[in-house]
Design an enzyme around this catalytic site. Sequence first.
Site, PDB file in Angstrom:
ATOM      1  N   ASP A 184      -0.275   5.148   1.049  1.00  0.00           N
ATOM      2  CA  ASP A 184      -0.507   6.053   2.174  1.00  0.00           C
ATOM      3  C   ASP A 184      -0.589   5.287   3.490  1.00  0.00           C
ATOM      4  O   ASP A 184      -1.327   4.308   3.614  1.00  0.00           O
ATOM      5  CB  ASP A 184      -1.815   6.825   1.969  1.00  0.00           C
ATOM      6  N   ASP A 242      -2.143  -0.513   5.816  1.00  0.00           N
ATOM      7  CA  ASP A 242      -2.459   0.047   7.136  1.00  0.00           C
ATOM      8  C   ASP A 242      -3.937   0.268   7.400  1.00  0.00           C
ATOM      9  O   ASP A 242      -4.341   0.470   8.553  1.00  0.00           O
ATOM     10  CB  ASP A 242      -1.760   1.406   7.280  1.00  0.00           C
ATOM     11  N   ASP A 273       0.843  -1.190   0.000  1.00  0.00           N
ATOM     12  CA  ASP A 273       0.000   0.000   0.000  1.00  0.00           C
ATOM     13  C   ASP A 273       0.884   1.247   0.000  1.00  0.00           C
ATOM     14  O   ASP A 273       2.091   1.164   0.256  1.00  0.00           O
ATOM     15  CB  ASP A 273      -0.892  -0.060   1.253  1.00  0.00           C
TER      16      ASP A 273
END
Length: 255
Positions: A23, A199, A21
């Site tokens: 961000d 996240d 991922d």
Amino acid sequence: MSALMTIPPALDPARHALFIDFDGTLVELVDDPQAVAIDRAALLRLAALQSELSGAFAVLSGRRIADLDRFLEPLRFAAAGVHGLERRGGPDDPIERLAGPERLDPLRRDLGRQLAGRADLRLEDKGLALVLHYRGHPELKAEAERLMAEAVHGDEGFAVMNGDHIVEVHLAGMDKGRALAAFLVADPFRGRVPVYLGDDTTDEFGFRAVKERGGIAIKVGTGLSEADYRLAGVDSVHRWLGAPGEPSAAGTGSE
């Protein structure tokens, strides 16, 4: 689901395919999504990893691939953008889009009217997705979710996702797990054990897909997750990836 901190095993470039991922994983979350930046040493390490993995490296993000290219320049890479609604199978391949942005036009108009003149809620238009941001105003979470739900009006053709201080809507039928699975049926990913780092709640689809295939799912940060392993934050991600100046976890042959 687990919230325990379990350090992931080392990355094995000979056997693993790395999906990551953007961000909150490669870069810290900031109030202005256009203000993120990645350390040059970390970017150089990603380029080295891509080579070590024989190209089995992809970025999976809610952002558009064009934005990922800008932030990670000059690195070129396989990518899934807008949760898989955009896809680039290899670094030099064209970007494929699963649908056109016009399907979201009624929501654009509705949300535009609702948010006119407001500075505390901000609408980001990704073309294939709309993102309602309330970062800096956590008290507006319920209102943001209500506004999006009213705009969608129960239409099952749309998927609504609640993330870190955002509510996002895009066309249903695609998520990061499905995007990851599509990569695994083609070279250079085919036959490798998938590793996924993310996240946010939208990354849980990726974790599930990885675990179904005997891979390694790594949650970044706090909160409950289906991932079996965890890293504390962005700095920990780059240490685990072996950024220059940090002890490397790659290449030990462990799964």
